[in-house]
Design a protein around this motif. Sequence first.
Motif, PDB file in Angstrom:
ATOM      1  N   ALA A  33     -12.680 -42.363  15.075  1.00  0.00           N
ATOM      2  CA  ALA A  33     -11.613 -41.358  15.116  1.00  0.00           C
ATOM      3  C   ALA A  33     -11.548 -40.666  13.762  1.00  0.00           C
ATOM      4  O   ALA A  33     -11.579 -41.331  12.721  1.00  0.00           O
ATOM      5  CB  ALA A  33     -10.281 -42.018  15.444  1.00  0.00           C
ATOM      6  N   LEU A  34     -11.469 -39.342  13.779  1.00  0.00           N
ATOM      7  CA  LEU A  34     -11.430 -38.563  12.541  1.00  0.00           C
ATOM      8  C   LEU A  34     -10.055 -37.938  12.329  1.00  0.00           C
ATOM      9  O   LEU A  34      -9.501 -37.322  13.235  1.00  0.00           O
ATOM     10  CB  LEU A  34     -12.486 -37.449  12.571  1.00  0.00           C
ATOM     11  CG  LEU A  34     -13.936 -37.867  12.812  1.00  0.00           C
ATOM     12  CD1 LEU A  34     -14.862 -36.642  12.715  1.00  0.00           C
ATOM     13  CD2 LEU A  34     -14.371 -38.939  11.816  1.00  0.00           C
ATOM     14  N   ASN A  35      -9.533 -38.102  11.111  1.00  0.00           N
ATOM     15  CA  ASN A  35      -8.237 -37.537  10.736  1.00  0.00           C
ATOM     16  C   ASN A  35      -8.441 -36.492   9.632  1.00  0.00           C
ATOM     17  O   ASN A  35      -8.764 -36.851   8.503  1.00  0.00           O
ATOM     18  CB  ASN A  35      -7.325 -38.676  10.247  1.00  0.00           C
ATOM     19  CG  ASN A  35      -6.100 -38.204   9.477  1.00  0.00           C
ATOM     20  OD1 ASN A  35      -5.781 -38.779   8.433  1.00  0.00           O
ATOM     21  ND2 ASN A  35      -5.434 -37.179   9.947  1.00  0.00           N
ATOM     22  N   ALA A  36      -8.317 -35.216   9.989  1.00  0.00           N
ATOM     23  CA  ALA A  36      -8.382 -34.123   9.015  1.00  0.00           C
ATOM     24  C   ALA A  36      -9.689 -34.082   8.228  1.00  0.00           C
ATOM     25  O   ALA A  36      -9.693 -33.738   7.048  1.00  0.00           O
ATOM     26  CB  ALA A  36      -7.184 -34.178   8.065  1.00  0.00           C
ATOM     27  N   VAL A  37     -10.800 -34.429   8.866  1.00  0.00           N
ATOM     28  CA  VAL A  37     -12.110 -34.263   8.218  1.00  0.00           C
ATOM     29  C   VAL A  37     -12.439 -32.768   8.259  1.00  0.00           C
ATOM     30  O   VAL A  37     -12.548 -32.187   9.338  1.00  0.00           O
ATOM     31  CB  VAL A  37     -13.193 -35.123   8.904  1.00  0.00           C
ATOM     32  CG1 VAL A  37     -14.568 -34.824   8.342  1.00  0.00           C
ATOM     33  CG2 VAL A  37     -12.858 -36.607   8.739  1.00  0.00           C
TER      34      VAL A  37
END
Lengths: 260, 260
Positions: free
Chosen positions: A114-118
Motif C-alpha cells: 500500500a502506498l501513501n502519498a508516494v
Amino acid sequence: MNRITSLKNPTVQLWREWVNDRKQREKDGVFPAEGEHMVQEALSCSCVKTLIVSEDDADRYAKCIEAANPNDVFIVSGHILSSLNSTKSPQGIMAFCHRRIHRPFLPHPGLFVALNAVQDPGNVGTILRTMDAAGFEALYIDDQCADPYSAKTIRATMGSIFRIPIIQSHDLVSDLKAMKDRGCQLIAGDLSGEDLFSRTPIPEQACILIGNEGRGLSEDLKVLANMRVRIPMPGSAESLNAAVSAGILIYDLLRERMKG
Amino acid sequence: MNRITSLKNPTVQLWREWVNDRKQREKDGVFPAEGEHMVQEALSCSCVKTLIVSEDDADRYAKCIEAANPNDVFIVSGHILSSLNSTKSPQGIMAFCHRRIHRPFLPHPGLFVALNAVQDPGNVGTILRTMDAAGFEALYIDDQCADPYSAKTIRATMGSIFRIPIIQSHDLVSDLKAMKDRGCQLIAGDLSGEDLFSRTPIPEQACILIGNEGRGLSEDLKVLANMRVRIPMPGSAESLNAAVSAGILIYDLLRERMKG
C-alpha cells in the motif's frame, strides 16, 4: 481502420487530453501504453481501446495492427504520434487501454503493498514492477500518490500495469483497517521501527506500507500498523529511495516465504 | 562577490557548457549541485568551486553565501539560474563543485559495487545513495554508464555524491580482475545465476556487479565473477529495475555482515 493527418482533429484533441489530464483519463477510464512491447502486452490482455500507429511505421507493426479490432486502429501522421508521446524518440506505435476497476478487500489471502502519498511516478511504476516479479497480489494506492496511469508511471512498470491489480483507495486508513481485521498483517516501513534484520516472523497474509519520499508514512498509518520495520543504515545516507526501500521489504518477505 | 545579469556573459556561457556537455564537465573536473540541501552538503565538504544565487533569494540563502569564499559567489538574475537548472522549479541556489579523482585499487578491504553500461542517470544516482546508506566503500563505473556527474544523477544521489568515491574505470574487466587477485569476491547479478536465497556465504571483501538495464552484464564480466546470483522472480515480471536489483543485492550482503 481510420486515418488522421491533422493535429486539429477532435479525436486527436481528446487523445491529448488523455495524455495530459489525469482527471480526463480517470473520467474515461483509460491509460496510455507507449511502444511496441507495451502495446503487445496490452493486446495480449485484450484491453486495447485505441491503437495508434504512425503511417511511416504501419508495415513494421503489421502484426499488432492485425491483432486489434480494425475499428479501433488509427493510422496517423508522424507528428500526431509525437505530440502524444512522453518520450523524446517515440517508437511509432502506442495504444490507449481500458482500465480495470478493482475494489478494496480482495477475498483471497496473499501479499500486498500500500502506498501513501508516494509522489514520484517512476517510484510508483517501479514498485508495481517489483511486486510483479515477486508474485504479490495487488497494490493499494491513496489519492495523494502520483497517478498510476500516467505515461511515466506506466513506462516504469515495464508491462506490470497489465498484471497487478491497482486498488485506488479514497480512505487508505479504513481500507487497511478492514484488511487488518481480516487477519492481514500491516508492515510499515518506518525510520524509527524495529531492525528489519531481527524482526519477528510475519504470517501468511501481509501488506507492506510505503510512505511519502520526504515525510514517510502518515501518523495514523504508523499507529494502525502491526509492525514497524526500519531498514538498517550503518552508512551516512539518512534515507533510501522509496522504490528501493519497497524492493528491500518486498524481497525480505519473499525470502521468509521461499526459505520456509 | 560577483554580479551577473546577462545570459550572454561568457562566464554564464561556460556554466551552460558545464550543465549540458559531459566532455566539458570532465575536462574541467566539475559537477552541478542544485538546491539548498545539496549546496549545504557541498559547502560542508569544501568542494564548492562556484556558488550561484538568484538575486531574489540572496537574503534567504545568506548563510550559504557567508560560508563560501566571496570570490566564488555569483549573484545572478533569476532567468540565468533557471537556464542552468535541470528542474522545472529551481530553488534559487546552486553550485558547481570540484570532483575528486579516485584511482582504482583502493588499498582497504570492504564492500564495493561496479556498474557495467547502466544507462539511466536515475539508476546510477540511486545506487550510489543505497551504497551510502549501507556503508559501502566505493563505486566502480565503466565508460558506457550514464555520467555520474550529470545533474539528474546527482539529484538522485541526494548528497551521497559527496561521500562515496566514484572510480571511473576505462577497463572494468582488468580493474575487477586486479581486485579479484587481491582477494575481493566478485558477485554478479545475473538472471541465470544461482538462487540468491540459497547462495553460499560471501567473504569479507566483495564487489557486486550490476549490468545494463536491457542486456545485463557483458559476457567477460560474467565469466570473471566468482559467483553469479539470481534474484528469484516467482511472479510474472521478467526482470527488475537495475537500482532495485542493486538494492536487494546490497542489502543481502549487509544482512550477512550484520547478522554475523
